[in-house]
Write a protein that holds these residues in place. Sequence first.
Motif, mmCIF file in Angstrom:
data_model
loop_
_atom_site.group_PDB
_atom_site.id
_atom_site.type_symbol
_atom_site.label_atom_id
_atom_site.label_comp_id
_atom_site.label_asym_id
_atom_site.label_seq_id
_atom_site.Cartn_x
_atom_site.Cartn_y
_atom_site.Cartn_z
ATOM 1 N N GLY A 57 48.642 84.083 -23.108
ATOM 2 C CA GLY A 57 48.392 84.922 -21.939
ATOM 3 C C GLY A 57 47.631 84.179 -20.863
ATOM 4 N N GLY A 60 49.798 81.883 -18.975
ATOM 5 C CA GLY A 60 50.835 82.508 -18.172
ATOM 6 C C GLY A 60 52.232 82.341 -18.701
ATOM 7 N N SER A 70 51.824 94.573 -21.725
ATOM 8 C CA SER A 70 50.413 94.216 -21.724
ATOM 9 C C SER A 70 49.589 95.385 -21.221
ATOM 10 N N THR A 75 42.452 86.861 -15.803
ATOM 11 C CA THR A 75 42.437 85.987 -14.636
ATOM 12 C C THR A 75 41.933 84.610 -15.040
ATOM 13 N N ARG A 79 42.533 84.251 -10.419
ATOM 14 C CA ARG A 79 43.886 84.705 -10.134
ATOM 15 C C ARG A 79 44.637 84.994 -11.432
ATOM 16 N N PRO A 80 45.708 85.794 -11.362
ATOM 17 C CA PRO A 80 46.530 85.994 -12.556
ATOM 18 C C PRO A 80 47.056 84.656 -13.051
ATOM 19 N N PRO A 81 47.129 84.458 -14.376
ATOM 20 C CA PRO A 81 47.557 83.150 -14.912
ATOM 21 C C PRO A 81 48.887 82.651 -14.369
ATOM 22 N N ALA A 82 49.836 83.548 -14.115
ATOM 23 C CA ALA A 82 51.147 83.120 -13.622
ATOM 24 C C ALA A 82 51.069 82.479 -12.244
ATOM 25 N N GLU A 83 49.960 82.679 -11.524
ATOM 26 C CA GLU A 83 49.815 82.150 -10.172
ATOM 27 C C GLU A 83 48.950 80.899 -10.125
ATOM 28 N N THR A 84 48.575 80.374 -11.259
ATOM 29 C CA THR A 84 47.644 79.229 -11.283
ATOM 30 C C THR A 84 48.340 77.985 -11.812
ATOM 31 N N ARG A 85 49.443 77.621 -11.177
ATOM 32 C CA ARG A 85 50.254 76.482 -11.624
ATOM 33 C C ARG A 85 49.412 75.211 -11.706
#
Length: 507
Positions: A57, A60, A70, A75, A79-85
């Motif tokens: 999780g 991401g 979920s 975070t 930020r949400p994990p999917a946005e933290t490339r």
Amino acid sequence: MGDGLPVPAAVRVDGWGWRYAGRSGWAARGVDLRIEPGERVLLLGASGAGKSTLLAGLAGVLGGEDDGESEGALTVAGRPPAETRGTAGLLLQDPDSQVILARVGDDVAFAGENLGVPRDELWARVRESLVRVGLDLPLDTPTAHLSGGQKQRLALAGLLAMRPGLLLLDEPTANLDPEGVLEVRDAVRAALDASGATLVVVEHRVAVWRDLVTRVVVLGADGGVLADGSPDAVLRDTAGELRRAGVWLPDTPIPEAPDVPEGDALLTARSLAVGRGPAVTRGRRRGRRSGRSDAATRAAQVGPAIDLALREGSAVALVGRNGAGKSTLALTLGGLLPPVAGELTAEPALAFGASPHPADWRSRDLLTRIGSVFQNPEHQLIASTVRDELAAGPRALGLAPGEVDARVEELLVRLALDDLADANPFTLSGGQKRRLSVGTALATRPRLLVLDEPTFGQDARTWSELVALIADLRAEGHAVVAATHDAEFVEAMGAARVRMDAAEVRA
């Protein structure tokens, strides 16, 4: 990228939970956690408590609604994990799932290339990371020729080359030899000292990471956080609770080895030679070591001449450094690879009418004779439910439905998989998949059991039950061969040690 150093990431977990699609129970639930930038956290808990799910999780990679649902929030760096490339780097339990490219150097460079690291800087990182994890190989070494433990180091090197602000490690030393464990731990320490990155590492055994981490968090088997604090405080104040939860503590007792009399000979190896690469064919002669990275040369290399006599009730442990050929020997003894040279003979007590050469046997011939458990559990999962997975072998034998059900129910309970009987095997945790893969071999009650790293991913309770199950088989006259780095397992089994990196192998 500047100097390439990451910005340490903060982690926030607020009432978070995840349930995989098709599952009634939650893999993790009610988790509340705050991790400050630069903290080093050891995440403990019973097998199946949701440790790997939480790491996935934070990275991401759990997917969308088709994969599950979920609740709560996660975070990373605000930020949400999917946005933290590129902020989080995740090392999975299964290193095979992270090998992407055909050559070692390219594989380590892959993530950095996607993050836009300048070429000269990237390849300097690649070389540095490989040395740090003790995998100092030519960059054009084929990844297909690496052992499981070497692939694990390769995956870690790829993460270190990314230089993430959050390093997420899921049992990074599970399949490593003792020297490799220390090399990887020290590589992680050096990377953290240099970067200041935040660390969350999942392990069942405390001793390896205790002096590196600053905090221990224990997830409860029924959800939430069971304990949270400094390593000394958590291990001192909640030791009894942790033992009941199955956490491996430094003073966890090891069961006394059984005294099992040996019976008739089952399998004999004489001057046996096995390959150290997957492309080995019959008739290859031993190749000399050289500095060349030619794939065919490495594939033809073989280990020492092997002399083994496996008898009813015997236990043999194949030990040695990663890449020494333990897994390849296990596959050869299991009749799944032909020998490169020498003889491997099934004695009458094992062959009972079949060819004396196990490599000639069909899969049905192997079922009651030799059961194999691969290093990667997912390589032998074939059914859509845990129950059907355990039943596949007994059904192939043509056993009566009542006998099939009895064997399956016994294994479900003893392997602590009864609450997951209707779950898809691919949604299980790494430790649960390992128990299931062992169970599929036990279900047909083969005369010889060949296991590759049978205990990785286990908490203290599930580890003890696996040991007891295997000891029961030995008492009934079955023989056991295990390729393993687990010294406690070898001790508990009372197994004869066979060093694969020795000049000669005899047992």
